[in-house]
Design a protein around this motif. Structure first.
Motif, short mmCIF file in Angstrom:
data_model
loop_
_atom_site.label_atom_id
_atom_site.label_comp_id
_atom_site.label_asym_id
_atom_site.label_seq_id
_atom_site.Cartn_x
_atom_site.Cartn_y
_atom_site.Cartn_z
N LEU A 4 1.02 -1.07 0.04
CA LEU A 4 0.05 -0.06 -0.16
C LEU A 4 0.84 1.24 -0.05
N VAL A 5 0.59 2.25 -0.89
CA VAL A 5 1.24 3.66 -1.03
C VAL A 5 0.32 4.66 -0.94
N GLU A 6 0.43 5.38 0.17
CA GLU A 6 -0.50 6.73 0.39
C GLU A 6 0.08 7.62 -0.24
N SER A 7 -0.63 8.75 -0.79
CA SER A 7 -0.33 9.86 -1.21
C SER A 7 -1.29 11.06 -1.20
N GLY A 8 -0.85 12.19 -1.51
CA GLY A 8 -1.96 13.37 -1.50
C GLY A 8 -1.96 14.04 -0.46
N GLY A 9 -1.09 13.78 0.58
CA GLY A 9 -1.02 14.77 1.90
C GLY A 9 -0.47 16.26 1.49
N GLY A 10 -0.58 17.00 2.62
CA GLY A 10 0.27 18.42 2.20
C GLY A 10 -0.30 19.32 3.19
N LEU A 11 0.02 20.58 2.92
CA LEU A 11 -0.11 21.68 3.84
C LEU A 11 -1.58 22.55 3.20
N VAL A 12 -2.80 22.69 3.97
CA VAL A 12 -3.61 23.24 3.27
C VAL A 12 -4.45 24.26 4.62
N GLN A 13 -5.03 25.26 4.22
CA GLN A 13 -5.53 26.35 4.98
C GLN A 13 -7.07 25.27 5.65
N ALA A 14 -7.57 26.04 6.86
CA ALA A 14 -8.70 25.47 7.20
C ALA A 14 -9.66 25.84 6.30
N LEU A 18 -8.56 17.91 0.38
CA LEU A 18 -7.59 17.13 -0.02
C LEU A 18 -8.14 15.99 -0.38
N ARG A 19 -7.83 15.13 -1.27
CA ARG A 19 -7.95 13.94 -1.65
C ARG A 19 -6.67 13.16 -1.54
N LEU A 20 -6.59 12.07 -0.65
CA LEU A 20 -5.70 11.01 -0.18
C LEU A 20 -6.10 9.96 -1.20
N SER A 21 -4.81 9.36 -1.52
CA SER A 21 -4.96 8.04 -2.42
C SER A 21 -4.41 6.92 -1.67
N CYS A 22 -4.69 5.72 -1.67
CA CYS A 22 -4.12 4.84 -1.49
C CYS A 22 -4.05 3.56 -2.34
N ALA A 23 -2.87 3.61 -2.87
CA ALA A 23 -2.45 2.69 -4.20
C ALA A 23 -2.07 1.37 -3.82
N PHE A 67 -15.86 13.80 5.41
CA PHE A 67 -14.94 13.05 4.58
C PHE A 67 -15.82 11.85 3.92
N ALA A 68 -15.14 11.48 2.77
CA ALA A 68 -15.84 10.31 2.00
C ALA A 68 -14.76 9.29 1.61
N ILE A 69 -15.00 8.29 1.25
CA ILE A 69 -14.29 7.16 1.09
C ILE A 69 -14.91 6.58 -0.47
N SER A 70 -13.86 6.12 -1.30
CA SER A 70 -14.36 5.57 -2.64
C SER A 70 -13.30 4.86 -2.94
N VAL A 78 -8.02 3.26 -3.46
CA VAL A 78 -8.90 3.77 -2.69
C VAL A 78 -8.70 5.03 -2.19
N TYR A 79 -9.69 6.13 -2.24
CA TYR A 79 -9.32 7.53 -2.08
C TYR A 79 -10.39 7.85 -0.57
N LEU A 80 -9.55 9.12 -0.11
CA LEU A 80 -10.18 9.67 1.10
C LEU A 80 -10.42 11.21 0.75
N GLN A 81 -11.52 11.53 0.34
CA GLN A 81 -11.81 13.02 0.26
C GLN A 81 -12.26 13.58 1.59
N MET A 82 -11.30 14.59 1.65
CA MET A 82 -11.58 15.30 2.97
C MET A 82 -11.78 16.82 2.65
N ASN A 83 -12.96 17.25 2.85
CA ASN A 83 -13.46 18.64 2.74
C ASN A 83 -13.62 19.41 4.09
N ASN A 84 -13.64 20.65 3.93
CA ASN A 84 -13.86 21.57 5.00
C ASN A 84 -12.90 21.11 5.95
#
Length: 112
Positions: A4-14, A18-23, A67-70, A78-84
């Motif tokens: 498993l390899v995660e990606s998509g993280g970073g620095l974001v303002q409140a 972000l959308r994280l990926s788990c490949a 948050f939502a997973i798909s 598999v993605y983790l969509q993170m809003n607000n």
């Protein structure tokens, strides 16, 4: 052996997203349970969301409105969509197959 390899993280303002990926490699995500967990500094790792091989999803109550997973079978990801996003979402986010098999994690930092 599933990798498993995660990606998509970073620095974001409140308030940002972000959308994280788990490949995954070694097995189709459609045939696996995939969970997302996070660990903030000084805190225990906590459950965020999961997706079963049957397509059922679960999102932790604390983030279920944001948050939502798909899954994408074609990308075997598999993605983790993170809003607000909020500063309290700052953590290292990990995905897992649920059998002590974890990715290396991706850092999410939310500034206020």
């Amino acid at each position: 052996q599933v990798r498993l390899v995660e990606s998509g993280g970073g620095l974001v303002q409140a308030g940002g997203s972000l959308r994280l990926s788990c490949a995954a490699s070694g097995r189709a995500v459609s045939r696996m349970f995939i969970g997302w967990y996070r660990q903030a500094p000084g805190k225990q790792r906590e459950f965020v969301a999961s997706l079963t091989s049957g397509g059922s999803s679960t999102v932790a109550y604390a983030v279920k409105d944001r948050f939502a997973i798909s899954g994408d079978n074609a990308q075997n990801t598999v993605y983790l969509q993170m809003n607000n996003l909020k500063p309290e979402d700052t953590a290292v986010y990990y995905c897992t197959t649920g059998s002590n098999n974890w990715g290396q994690g991706t850092q999410v930092t939310v500034s206020s």
